[in-house]
Write an enzyme that holds these catalytic residues in place. Sequence first.
Site, PDB file in Angstrom:
ATOM      1  N   ASN A 136       3.263  -2.465  -4.118  1.00 50.35           N
ATOM      2  CA  ASN A 136       3.764  -1.183  -3.622  1.00 50.35           C
ATOM      3  C   ASN A 136       4.840  -1.072  -2.774  1.00 50.35           C
ATOM      4  OD1 ASN A 136       4.402   1.444  -2.975  1.00 50.35           O
ATOM      5  ND2 ASN A 136       2.499   1.869  -2.158  1.00 50.35           N
ATOM      6  N   TRP A 137       6.275  -1.132  -3.123  1.00 54.48           N
ATOM      7  CA  TRP A 137       7.470  -1.455  -2.365  1.00 54.48           C
ATOM      8  C   TRP A 137       7.576   0.027  -1.546  1.00 54.48           C
ATOM      9  CZ3 TRP A 137      11.566  -3.930  -6.183  1.00 54.48           C
ATOM     10  CH2 TRP A 137      11.143  -5.143  -6.637  1.00 54.48           C
ATOM     11  N   LYS A 138       6.879   0.875  -1.608  1.00 50.51           N
ATOM     12  CA  LYS A 138       7.286   2.302  -1.046  1.00 50.51           C
ATOM     13  C   LYS A 138       8.747   2.675  -0.780  1.00 50.51           C
ATOM     14  CE  LYS A 138       2.937   1.138   1.622  1.00 50.51           C
ATOM     15  NZ  LYS A 138       2.171   1.361   2.533  1.00 50.51           N
ATOM     16  N   GLU A 153      -8.228   1.707  -0.359  1.00 51.00           N
ATOM     17  CA  GLU A 153      -7.105   1.248   0.601  1.00 51.00           C
ATOM     18  C   GLU A 153      -7.574   2.250   2.012  1.00 51.00           C
ATOM     19  OE1 GLU A 153      -2.906   0.070  -0.802  1.00 51.00           O
ATOM     20  OE2 GLU A 153      -3.001   2.332  -0.819  1.00 51.00           O
ATOM     21  N   GLY A 206      -0.561  -1.109   6.769  1.00 52.79           N
ATOM     22  CA  GLY A 206       0.654  -1.317   7.555  1.00 52.79           C
ATOM     23  C   GLY A 206       0.283  -1.591   9.102  1.00 52.79           C
ATOM     24  N   GLY A 215       1.429  -3.656   0.071  1.00 59.69           N
ATOM     25  CA  GLY A 215       2.600  -3.031   0.684  1.00 59.69           C
ATOM     26  C   GLY A 215       3.644  -3.870   1.388  1.00 59.69           C
ATOM     27  N   GLY A 216       3.686  -4.218   2.473  1.00 56.45           N
ATOM     28  CA  GLY A 216       4.497  -5.005   3.429  1.00 56.45           C
ATOM     29  C   GLY A 216       4.751  -6.328   2.723  1.00 56.45           C
ATOM     30  N   SER A 253      -2.886  -4.088   4.342  1.00 56.48           N
ATOM     31  CA  SER A 253      -2.550  -5.406   5.175  1.00 56.48           C
ATOM     32  C   SER A 253      -2.916  -6.514   4.504  1.00 56.48           C
ATOM     33  CB  SER A 253      -2.910  -5.404   6.645  1.00 56.48           C
ATOM     34  OG  SER A 253      -2.473  -4.240   7.284  1.00 56.48           O
ATOM     35  N   HIS A 303      -2.049   7.994  -3.381  1.00 53.31           N
ATOM     36  CA  HIS A 303      -1.974   7.166  -2.161  1.00 53.31           C
ATOM     37  C   HIS A 303      -2.112   7.974  -0.939  1.00 53.31           C
ATOM     38  CE1 HIS A 303      -0.199   4.174   0.573  1.00 53.31           C
ATOM     39  NE2 HIS A 303      -0.367   3.344  -0.194  1.00 53.31           N
ATOM     40  N   GLU A 334      -0.466   7.795   1.786  1.00 56.91           N
ATOM     41  CA  GLU A 334       0.648   8.414   2.402  1.00 56.91           C
ATOM     42  C   GLU A 334       1.362   9.654   1.738  1.00 56.91           C
ATOM     43  OE1 GLU A 334       2.880   4.741   1.896  1.00 56.91           O
ATOM     44  OE2 GLU A 334       1.628   3.936   3.616  1.00 56.91           O
TER      45      GLU A 334
HETATM   46  P1  13P Z   1       0.490  -2.765   3.427  1.00 55.16           P
HETATM   47  O1  13P Z   1       0.181  -4.055   2.685  1.00 55.16           O
HETATM   48  O2  13P Z   1       1.852  -2.855   4.191  1.00 55.16           O
HETATM   49  O3  13P Z   1      -0.683  -2.526   4.754  1.00 55.16           O
HETATM   50  O4  13P Z   1       0.438  -1.448   2.822  1.00 55.16           O
HETATM   51  C1  13P Z   1      -0.758  -1.155   1.780  1.00 55.16           C
HETATM   52  C2  13P Z   1      -0.672  -0.122   0.819  1.00 55.16           C
HETATM   53  O5  13P Z   1      -0.387   0.974   1.258  1.00 55.16           O
HETATM   54  C3  13P Z   1      -0.307  -0.303  -0.757  1.00 55.16           C
HETATM   55  O6  13P Z   1      -0.275   0.728  -1.145  1.00 55.16           O
END
Ligand code: 13P
Length: 256
Positions: free
Chosen positions: A9-11, A167, A173, A234-235, A213, A95, A97
Site C-alpha cells: 500500500n503505497w498510500k 491491521e 507506521g 506500507g512503508g 510495520s 483502511h 486511515e
Molecule cells: P506500515 O507498513 O507503514 O506500518 O503501514 C501498514 C499499512 O497501513 C498498510 O495498509
Amino acid sequence: MRKAIVAGNWKMNKTLDEAIALARSLRDLLDAVHHVDMVVCPPYPTLSGVSEILKGSPIGVGAQNMHWESQGAYTGEVSAKMLLTAGCQYVILGHSERRLHFGETDDGVRKKVVAALKSGLVPIICVGERLDEREAGRTEQVVAKQLRGAVGGLSAEELLRGIIAYEPVWAIGTGRAATPEMANEVHTFLRRLLRELHGEGVASAVRIQYGGSVTEENAASLLRQSDIDGALVGGASLKAESFAAIVRAGSEHTGG
Ligand code: 13P
C-alpha cells in the site's frame, strides 16, 4: 493450503515518474518469484502508468479506495469501473486511515465491498483495533463488528473472492509490529468468525493478511504463523528491495 498474498500500500507516496521507476524495479526483481500472489496499490493518478509497466508480469495492481456508486455527482471520487479500466484487479477497502481521517463507517465499507465484488475487483477488506481499544480488552469485539459490518450480508461465493487484512491501528507506521503470536491470535479469531458466518469451507479458504510495520526483518516470522496468509505492507513497500524481500518471505510461506 492457502497461497500467500503480499500487497504494498503505497498510500499518498510517489509521483508518476517515481511510481513507474518503482514498478520497473519490482518487475525485474520479482519476475521469477513463484508460489505467492503479489500486488501493488499506488495512488490513483499513477495506476494506469504502473499497470502498463506491470502488464504481463506476475504483479497485480490495486487501488487504495473507491466509491460504491458507478458514476455521478461525487466530486473527488472514483468508481470500480474506472479502476478496472486503469488496470486494477484489487482494491483496498476500509483502511483505518480512511476510517480515521475521512469518516468511513462499517456501512460505507460494506457498500464498497459489494460494489467491488459486483465489478469483478477483489476487495482487500481492512479491520483493526486502536491502542485504547486493545488496552481496554476490546480487540475481538472491535474487529468482529468491523468484519460483520463489511461482509455480513455476502454469500459464501462472494466472500471467497475477497481478502481480509488485519491491521492493528497502533502497529501502522509506528515501527511497532504486533508479535507474530499476538497477530495470529486475532487472525484465528477472525477465521472462527468466518466459520460462524459461512462455515468451514469459507473459513479455511479465505486469506487473512497482517499489516502494521511489516519489514523484511519480521516478515518471515509473521508469515510462519498458522492463520497469517500474507502481508499488507506500507512503508517497506516504497523501496523495491525491501518489498521484494517480504514477497520472497511470502513465497516460502507454509501455513494454512
Ligand atoms: P506500515 O507498513 O507503514 O506500518 O503501514 C501498514 C499499512 O497501513 C498498510 O495498509
